[in-house]
Design a protein around this motif. Structure first.
Motif, PDB file in Angstrom:
ATOM      1  N   ALA A  69      33.696  36.375  52.698  1.00 21.42           N
ATOM      2  CA  ALA A  69      33.688  35.420  51.588  1.00 21.42           C
ATOM      3  C   ALA A  69      34.491  34.160  51.878  1.00 21.42           C
ATOM      4  O   ALA A  69      34.220  33.102  51.316  1.00 21.42           O
ATOM      5  N   GLY A  72      40.261  33.171  49.608  1.00 16.94           N
ATOM      6  CA  GLY A  72      40.283  33.095  48.153  1.00 16.94           C
ATOM      7  C   GLY A  72      41.377  32.205  47.598  1.00 16.94           C
ATOM      8  O   GLY A  72      41.170  31.510  46.596  1.00 16.94           O
ATOM      9  N   GLN A  91      39.145  39.193  44.072  1.00 17.79           N
ATOM     10  CA  GLN A  91      37.988  39.995  44.453  1.00 17.79           C
ATOM     11  C   GLN A  91      36.787  39.081  44.682  1.00 17.79           C
ATOM     12  O   GLN A  91      36.585  38.128  43.937  1.00 17.79           O
ATOM     13  N   SER A  92      35.999  39.391  45.700  1.00 16.19           N
ATOM     14  CA  SER A  92      34.844  38.545  46.011  1.00 16.19           C
ATOM     15  C   SER A  92      33.585  39.387  46.159  1.00 16.19           C
ATOM     16  O   SER A  92      33.636  40.583  46.443  1.00 16.19           O
ATOM     17  N   SER A  93      32.446  38.736  45.956  1.00 18.92           N
ATOM     18  CA  SER A  93      31.142  39.368  46.170  1.00 18.92           C
ATOM     19  C   SER A  93      30.150  38.270  46.530  1.00 18.92           C
ATOM     20  O   SER A  93      30.403  37.084  46.315  1.00 18.92           O
ATOM     21  N   VAL A 129      28.903  32.853  46.896  1.00 18.61           N
ATOM     22  CA  VAL A 129      30.010  33.816  46.838  1.00 18.61           C
ATOM     23  C   VAL A 129      30.728  33.647  45.501  1.00 18.61           C
ATOM     24  O   VAL A 129      30.986  32.518  45.063  1.00 18.61           O
ATOM     25  N   ARG A 130      31.019  34.761  44.868  1.00 28.28           N
ATOM     26  CA  ARG A 130      31.724  34.740  43.581  1.00 28.28           C
ATOM     27  C   ARG A 130      33.146  35.260  43.775  1.00 28.28           C
ATOM     28  O   ARG A 130      33.367  36.313  44.379  1.00 28.28           O
ATOM     29  N   TRP A 131      34.110  34.489  43.264  1.00 31.25           N
ATOM     30  CA  TRP A 131      35.517  34.895  43.301  1.00 31.25           C
ATOM     31  C   TRP A 131      35.974  35.268  41.896  1.00 31.25           C
ATOM     32  O   TRP A 131      35.696  34.552  40.930  1.00 31.25           O
ATOM     33  N   ASP A 132      36.683  36.386  41.799  1.00 26.87           N
ATOM     34  CA  ASP A 132      37.238  36.854  40.532  1.00 26.87           C
ATOM     35  C   ASP A 132      38.729  37.095  40.758  1.00 26.87           C
ATOM     36  O   ASP A 132      39.117  37.972  41.539  1.00 26.87           O
ATOM     37  N   ASP A 139      37.220  33.103  37.122  1.00 28.66           N
ATOM     38  CA  ASP A 139      36.198  33.514  38.077  1.00 28.66           C
ATOM     39  C   ASP A 139      35.192  32.375  38.199  1.00 28.66           C
ATOM     40  O   ASP A 139      34.926  31.667  37.232  1.00 28.66           O
ATOM     41  N   ASP A 141      31.734  30.704  41.001  1.00 30.80           N
ATOM     42  CA  ASP A 141      30.874  30.806  42.172  1.00 30.80           C
ATOM     43  C   ASP A 141      31.059  29.587  43.066  1.00 30.80           C
ATOM     44  O   ASP A 141      31.268  28.472  42.583  1.00 30.80           O
ATOM     45  N   THR A 213      35.598  28.540  52.843  1.00 28.92           N
ATOM     46  CA  THR A 213      34.334  29.265  52.709  1.00 28.92           C
ATOM     47  C   THR A 213      33.828  29.691  54.087  1.00 28.92           C
ATOM     48  O   THR A 213      34.446  29.415  55.111  1.00 28.92           O
TER      49      THR A 213
END
Length: 228
Positions: A69, A72, A91-93, A129-132, A139, A141, A213
């Motif tokens: 990801a 962060g 947390q990333s996805s 990529v989404r960061w929370d 959060d 994207d 990124t």
């Protein structure tokens, strides 16, 4: 560069459609898995020998890769602000979705039953990529659309009457493209929109967004799978 890439793609497709022969095409599909800056899967639909006297084919490939990801903490600073609340549990996805359109060419070299093909064509991709930030009440994207060119070599070995093993080595090149996150957009020429400034008065640049990124630029790809 992007208009040139799109023009090249349209010219390739137009030429292929105009030149299609009357003889029956040989259709194939491929399912592969491997590494593309992270675990990767792909599916391919293609035709071989689309011309009568030249071993040229055409195919379309769709893939998805679970790429790293990025950073962060830096991403939050570059796209939101310097507030570090919650950064210790970021947390990333997400990953990278790519589409490739290839022309293929059967090489005269063989190795026992193994045939080799060269392939090349335009590439299109979406990095998302989404960061929370847990505990930081935030959060968002980070996205980027990229367009480029790619190519490589493919080895195909028969396993049965209608199934082959495939090993593919390739590399893709994507010119640097804009990177968007939250309400900030960073451009390669640094004509940025809503670029953030830190507490020391430093305004973040495209290089900082790129460092935060894993938007692809030059990316090798190794895939194995089956053709049927």
């Amino acid at each position: 560069m992007l208009p040139n890439t799109r023009t090249w793609m349209m010219a390739f497709l137009a030429a292929a459609l105009i030149s299609l022969p009357a003889h029956a095409l040989e259709k194939y599909d491929m399912l592969m898995g491997g590494f593309y800056d992270g675990p990767s899967v792909s599916g391919t639909f293609g035709f071989s020998d689309i011309f009568t006297n030249v071993p040229i084919g055409a195919e379309v490939e769709l893939g998805y890769s679970w790429t790293p990801a990025g950073n962060g903490i830096l991403a939050r600073r570059v796209f939101i602000n310097d507030n570090t609340g919650g950064n210790d549990d970021a947390q990333s996805s997400g990953g990278f979705l790519d589409l490739g359109i290839n022309a293929t060419y059967l090489l005269p070299q063989t190795y026992g039953p193994v045939k080799f093909y060269a392939f090349a064509g335009p590439r299109f991709g979406r990095y998302d990529v989404r960061w929370d930030y847990v505990g930081g009440d935030e959060d968002f994207d980070i996205t980027s659309w990229v367009f480029g060119l790619g190519g490589g070599i493919r080895g195909v070995m028969p396993l049965g009457k209608q199934i082959n093993a495939v090993l593919q080595l390739g590399i893709d090149y994507y010119p640097r493209s804009s990177i968007y996150g939250h309400d900030a957009t960073y451009y390669p020429n640094n004509s940025n929109v809503n670029a953030r400034t830190n507490d020391q008065g430093y305004t973040y640049t495209y290089q900082d967004a790129e460092n935060a990124t894993t938007v692809p630029h030059i990316r090798p790809r190794v895939m194995v799978g089956i053709q049927f």
